[in-house]
Design an enzyme around this catalytic site. Sequence first.
Site, PDB file in Angstrom:
ATOM      1  N   ASN A  86       0.840  -1.196   0.000  1.00 12.87           N
ATOM      2  CA  ASN A  86       0.000   0.000   0.000  1.00 12.87           C
ATOM      3  C   ASN A  86       0.877   1.248   0.000  1.00 12.87           C
ATOM      4  OD1 ASN A  86      -2.383  -1.546   0.215  1.00 12.87           O
ATOM      5  ND2 ASN A  86      -2.116  -1.715   2.430  1.00 12.87           N
ATOM      6  N   HIS A  99       6.415  -1.921   3.295  1.00 10.47           N
ATOM      7  CA  HIS A  99       6.285  -3.338   3.655  1.00 10.47           C
ATOM      8  C   HIS A  99       5.396  -4.033   2.640  1.00 10.47           C
ATOM      9  CE1 HIS A  99       3.245  -0.913   5.685  1.00 10.47           C
ATOM     10  NE2 HIS A  99       2.401  -1.919   5.512  1.00 10.47           N
TER      11      HIS A  99
HETATM   12  P1  5GP Z   1      -0.512  -0.827   5.832  1.00 11.86           P
HETATM   13  O1  5GP Z   1      -1.962  -0.422   5.920  1.00 11.86           O
HETATM   14  O2  5GP Z   1       0.407   0.288   6.269  1.00 11.86           O
HETATM   15  O3  5GP Z   1      -0.174  -1.398   4.497  1.00 11.86           O
HETATM   16  O4  5GP Z   1      -0.374  -2.024   6.843  1.00 11.86           O
HETATM   17  C1  5GP Z   1       0.149  -1.896   8.130  1.00 11.86           C
HETATM   18  C2  5GP Z   1      -0.009  -3.239   8.808  1.00 11.86           C
HETATM   19  O5  5GP Z   1       0.814  -3.253   9.955  1.00 11.86           O
HETATM   20  C3  5GP Z   1      -1.443  -3.522   9.277  1.00 11.86           C
HETATM   21  O6  5GP Z   1      -1.905  -4.726   8.683  1.00 11.86           O
HETATM   22  C4  5GP Z   1      -1.302  -3.641  10.790  1.00 11.86           C
HETATM   23  O7  5GP Z   1      -2.151  -4.635  11.350  1.00 11.86           O
HETATM   24  C5  5GP Z   1       0.166  -3.962  10.972  1.00 11.86           C
HETATM   25  N1  5GP Z   1       0.740  -3.489  12.213  1.00 11.86           N
HETATM   26  C6  5GP Z   1       0.617  -2.241  12.748  1.00 11.86           C
HETATM   27  N2  5GP Z   1       1.302  -2.147  13.894  1.00 11.86           N
HETATM   28  C7  5GP Z   1       1.884  -3.363  14.098  1.00 11.86           C
HETATM   29  C8  5GP Z   1       2.724  -3.880  15.134  1.00 11.86           C
HETATM   30  O8  5GP Z   1       3.078  -3.205  16.105  1.00 11.86           O
HETATM   31  N3  5GP Z   1       3.131  -5.159  15.008  1.00 11.86           N
HETATM   32  C9  5GP Z   1       2.755  -5.946  13.945  1.00 11.86           C
HETATM   33  N4  5GP Z   1       3.209  -7.189  13.923  1.00 11.86           N
HETATM   34  N5  5GP Z   1       1.965  -5.488  12.956  1.00 11.86           N
HETATM   35  C10 5GP Z   1       1.530  -4.212  13.036  1.00 11.86           C
END
Ligand code: 5GP
Length: 114
Positions: A86, A99
């Site tokens: 994303n 990521h």
């Molecule tokens: P994005 O929306 O930025 O592509 O995805 C971020 C992802 O990071 C989300 O799926 C969320 O659940 C995950 N996430 C956020 N904070 C943490 C964390 O502290 N530890 C882990 N393992 N995942 C996280």
Amino acid sequence: MTSIFSKIIAREIPATILYEDELVIAFKDINPIAPVHVLIVPKREIPTVNDALPEDEPALGRLFTVAAKLAAEMGIAESGYRLMVNCNKDGGQEVFHLHMHLLGGKRLGRMLAE
Ligand code: 5GP
């Protein structure tokens, strides 16, 4: 500012780490949206895809080979999976440390939820 993922890399906050090498780390998403939901993260804190540099190409390529390795280990290589990155607001990005999501373990349905 240090991202939450850099804190995981530094072992300042816990995560279920599944893979790590000199370029990337992979750990379970804290809020999984599929039976398999792993995040694969370059160790360099690249905020978004927009900030990726040519010198990041080895790490960015490694995201794919690690995704394939983990998919095989987790038994979803043949059934299939989705890799997702994303970017910014319209892409739904919440953590500004680039990521790749590895999602699988069920039929994922339509590409976009809405
Ligand atoms: P994005 O929306 O930025 O592509 O995805 C971020 C992802 O990071 C989300 O799926 C969320 O659940 C995950 N996430 C956020 N904070 C943490 C964390 O502290 N530890 C882990 N393992 N995942 C996280």
